[in-house]
Design an enzyme around this catalytic site. Structure first.
Site, PDB file in Angstrom:
ATOM      1  N   CYS A  75     -95.351  -4.792 -31.391  1.00 23.21           N
ATOM      2  CA  CYS A  75     -95.171  -5.016 -32.797  1.00 23.21           C
ATOM      3  C   CYS A  75     -96.577  -5.045 -33.430  1.00 23.21           C
ATOM      4  CB  CYS A  75     -94.574  -6.502 -33.009  1.00 23.21           C
ATOM      5  SG  CYS A  75     -95.010  -7.339 -34.492  1.00 23.21           S
ATOM      6  N   CYS A  78     -97.896  -7.937 -35.343  1.00 17.75           N
ATOM      7  CA  CYS A  78     -98.246  -9.153 -34.290  1.00 17.75           C
ATOM      8  C   CYS A  78     -99.803  -9.208 -33.728  1.00 17.75           C
ATOM      9  CB  CYS A  78     -97.220  -9.131 -33.098  1.00 17.75           C
ATOM     10  SG  CYS A  78     -95.289  -9.419 -33.618  1.00 17.75           S
TER      11      CYS A  78
END
Ligand code: ZN
Length: 153
Positions: A75, A78
């Site tokens: 991600c 993230c």
């Protein structure tokens, strides 16, 4: 790898004075090194959660609120949040504990808390989730979210 680890009994940290590994019970507000008796600093960096049982023990017993970052390695947002979260953890050591849950590694937690998108950050106090937010944001905004949740703005 984080210098601070955890298991279902507490945070495991290395004494900055003598290098001794110490387990700090989640319920402890302050702790001294078992060998040299130096005061051990509060966790000042995000701690990786690897097992559901550790997470449950932490949020149930922690003397401080717990801020959880649900994330995954693939991600992109993230990865942007990671250094911001590290800054928040460093600035708030002793005020709250910051942990990271990789929802690929511990999918049970992602499912239980119905994490639909990542990053999701949630604040736990007294064993209960009291706030959550989704999406990447800078450290100042993370702090504002946590302070708002804890009623300390
Ligand atoms: Zn020591």
């Amino acid at each position: 790898m984080s210098a601070i680890e955890l298991d279902e009994h507490g945070l495991i940290t290395v004494c900055p004075s003598c290098g001794q590994r110490n387990r700090i019970a989640f319920t402890a507000k302050e702790t001294r090194c078992g060998r040299c008796k130096a005061a051990l600093p509060a966790a000042a960096e995000p701690v990786e959660v690897h097992h559901e049982r550790e997470f449950d023990a932490l949020v149930r017993e922690a003397a401080q609120p717990v801020v959880v970052d649900f994330w995954a390695p693939w991600c992109g947002p993230c990865r942007m949040v990671a250094p911001e979260l590290a800054r928040v953890a460093a600035a708030n050591a002793g005020r709250f504990v910051v942990v990271k849950v990789n929802t690929d590694e511990v999918p049970e937690l992602g499912e239980r808390f119905r994490i639909r998108s990542i990053p999701t950050m949630a604040v736990f106090r007294g064993g209960k989730e009291i706030a959550r937010t989704t999406g990447a944001m800078p450290a100042a905004q993370i702090e504002a979210f946590v302070s708002g949740a804890l009623g300390t703005t």
